[in-house]
Design a protein around this motif. Structure first.
Motif, mmCIF file in Angstrom:
data_model
loop_
_atom_site.group_PDB
_atom_site.id
_atom_site.type_symbol
_atom_site.label_atom_id
_atom_site.label_comp_id
_atom_site.label_asym_id
_atom_site.label_seq_id
_atom_site.Cartn_x
_atom_site.Cartn_y
_atom_site.Cartn_z
ATOM 1 N N VAL A 100 52.687 40.157 31.484
ATOM 2 C CA VAL A 100 52.549 40.710 32.833
ATOM 3 C C VAL A 100 51.475 41.789 32.888
ATOM 4 N N MET A 101 50.513 41.606 33.797
ATOM 5 C CA MET A 101 49.633 42.705 34.179
ATOM 6 C C MET A 101 50.213 43.262 35.465
ATOM 7 N N PHE A 120 47.835 46.908 32.660
ATOM 8 C CA PHE A 120 47.800 47.326 34.061
ATOM 9 C C PHE A 120 46.503 46.826 34.678
ATOM 10 N N ALA A 121 46.544 46.550 35.970
ATOM 11 C CA ALA A 121 45.344 46.091 36.661
ATOM 12 C C ALA A 121 45.086 46.979 37.870
ATOM 13 N N VAL A 122 43.811 47.334 38.039
ATOM 14 C CA VAL A 122 43.379 48.149 39.186
ATOM 15 C C VAL A 122 42.104 47.538 39.770
ATOM 16 N N GLN A 133 48.126 51.566 27.570
ATOM 17 C CA GLN A 133 47.866 50.120 27.591
ATOM 18 C C GLN A 133 46.435 49.821 28.011
ATOM 19 N N PRO A 134 45.967 48.609 27.673
ATOM 20 C CA PRO A 134 44.702 48.182 28.280
ATOM 21 C C PRO A 134 44.832 48.140 29.801
ATOM 22 N N ILE A 172 50.753 36.814 34.331
ATOM 23 C CA ILE A 172 50.884 36.883 35.793
ATOM 24 C C ILE A 172 50.379 38.258 36.253
ATOM 25 N N ARG A 173 50.012 38.325 37.543
ATOM 26 C CA ARG A 173 49.462 39.577 38.094
ATOM 27 C C ARG A 173 50.229 40.001 39.338
ATOM 28 N N PRO A 174 51.515 40.325 39.197
ATOM 29 C CA PRO A 174 52.271 40.725 40.383
ATOM 30 C C PRO A 174 51.849 42.099 40.880
#
Ligand SMILES: *Cc1c(COP(=O)(O)O)cnc(C)c1O
Length: 362
Positions: free
Chosen positions: A31-32, A58-60, A76-77, A212-214
């Motif tokens: 999960v991202m 994490f995604a931004v 985390q990355p 996945i990118r929820p």
């Protein structure tokens, strides 16, 4: 009397619950967690800290958002969903373990010629039908070949795509075609694949892939317009409340608020709530938009102003000054308020201002 102004109360336990719900729906995927735009208005550092033992990545959307998470102790990355905008950002990304998307050739050229302090993880963005950013499936092979020749890029690279219509049940064929295009362009040629936003997580298990990118579902909100998060096992993470600062007797035929846009058809009681667009409550909320007071739904009447909004409590209404008003959250879904306003719950939660008091509860 004990009234107060707007309060945004964020339940980090709800965020953790929703994260686990996403994992339950996609048990084989990593999960991202998408925490862009200040975690959709919920507080990016608090949310990321609450998920730091569970999220793989994490995604931004913006470089500065990733910098803030790093400075706040997130180890985390962090994936930059639209990559870097210049050589400085690229070099910084390599030094701080940000992963980058590459969606156009200018970024590729920078990656080829900019010396980096450490190897970098790259995600190739494929345009599978959204037609905003990304390489076409036809371009993928040539771009992958160029990427494979860059020494400072960790090989093999990863690939991702973003769905335009996964939240529309009657448009399944569009998303199925996007999945097929993505797979044809990347199968056997990349390390990890990531396709699914929240709608994809919920509706397209065949596309769960490696990551996945929820985003929105982490905050307890569903992307599907005919549902609310609680229908699908999510818990709203934000309770946006304020309180009544006045309760007034009001005569039939008299208007309320700016422009006299609402005139009462009967003698009634009007409640004045300490909330307005200065807090992020939408000015466009029309008469009839519900709020919840002591468990009772009452309708907004008159214009939402910067500091105040008014509700029709009815002639029998026994609400008092100081009573708490739920604007959205547990018991009144942001999705429902958004439907009245003519927007999506994403926008409601994301655009609260700095004025409300922020509270975090576990
Ligand atoms: C914002 C975003 C997501 C998360 O979408 P939700 O609908 O909030 O789940 C996923 N991927 C990309 C590329 C995004 O920009």
């Amino acid at each position: 009397m004990d009234a107060h102004g707007a309060i945004a109360r964020i339940s980090l336990a709800a965020v953790q619950h929703n994260f686990r719900r996403a994992k339950q729906l996609a048990p084989t995927a990593k999960v991202m967690a998408v925490v862009k735009a200040n975690a959709y208005g919920h507080g990016d550092l608090s949310v990321a800290t609450a998920l730091k033992n569970e999220a793989d990545l994490f995604a931004v959307a913006r470089f500065e958002e990733a910098q803030k998470l790093r400075a706040g102790g997130i180890t985390q990355p962090i994936l930059l969903l639209s990559g870097f905008l210049n050589a400085d950002q690229l070099q910084y990304s390599a030094r701080h373990n940000f992963q980058v998307c590459i969606h156009q050739t200018e970024q590729l050229a920078l990656l080829e010629r900019t010396p980096l302090a450490a190897p970098i993880t790259v995600w190739l963005k494929i345009d599978s039908g959204m037609h905003r950013i990304g390489f076409t499936p036809e371009q993928a092979e040539a771009i992958l070949a160029r990427l494979s020749a860059i020494k400072q890029v960790i090989q093999p690279v990863n690939a991702l795509t973003h769905f335009a219509r996964a939240d529309e049940p009657e448009q399944r064929a569009v998303t199925e075609a996007a999945i097929t295009r993505f797979k044809q362009a990347t199968a056997g040629k990349v390390k990890h694949s990531a396709l699914c936003n929240s709608a994809g997580v919920m509706a397209f298990p065949e596309a769960h892939a490696d990551f996945i990118r929820p985003g929105i579902m982490l905050y307890g909100i569903t992307p599907f317009s005919d549902q609310q998060g609680t229908d699908v096992g999510l818990r709203p993470a934000m309770n946006f409340t304020s309180s009544l600062i006045a309760v007034r007797e009001h005569k039939a035929g008299e208007p309320v608020g700016y422009a006299g846009s609402w005139v009462s058809p009967r003698d009634t009681r009007i409640g004045v709530i300490a909330v307005g667009y200065g807090d992020g409550y939408p000015r466009m909320a029309p008469a009839g938009t519900p709020v919840l007071i002591n468990g009772r739904r009452v309708p907004l009447v008159g214009r939402v102003a910067m500091d105040m909004a008014t509700v029709d409590l009815g002639p029998e209404g026994n609400e008092q000054v100081g009573d708490e008003v739920l604007l959205w959250g547990e018991g009144l879904a942001a999705e429902e308020v958004a439907r009245h306003v003519g927007t999506i719950a994403y926008e409601l939660v994301t655009r609260l201002t700095a004025r409300p008091r922020w509270e975090y509860v576990d």
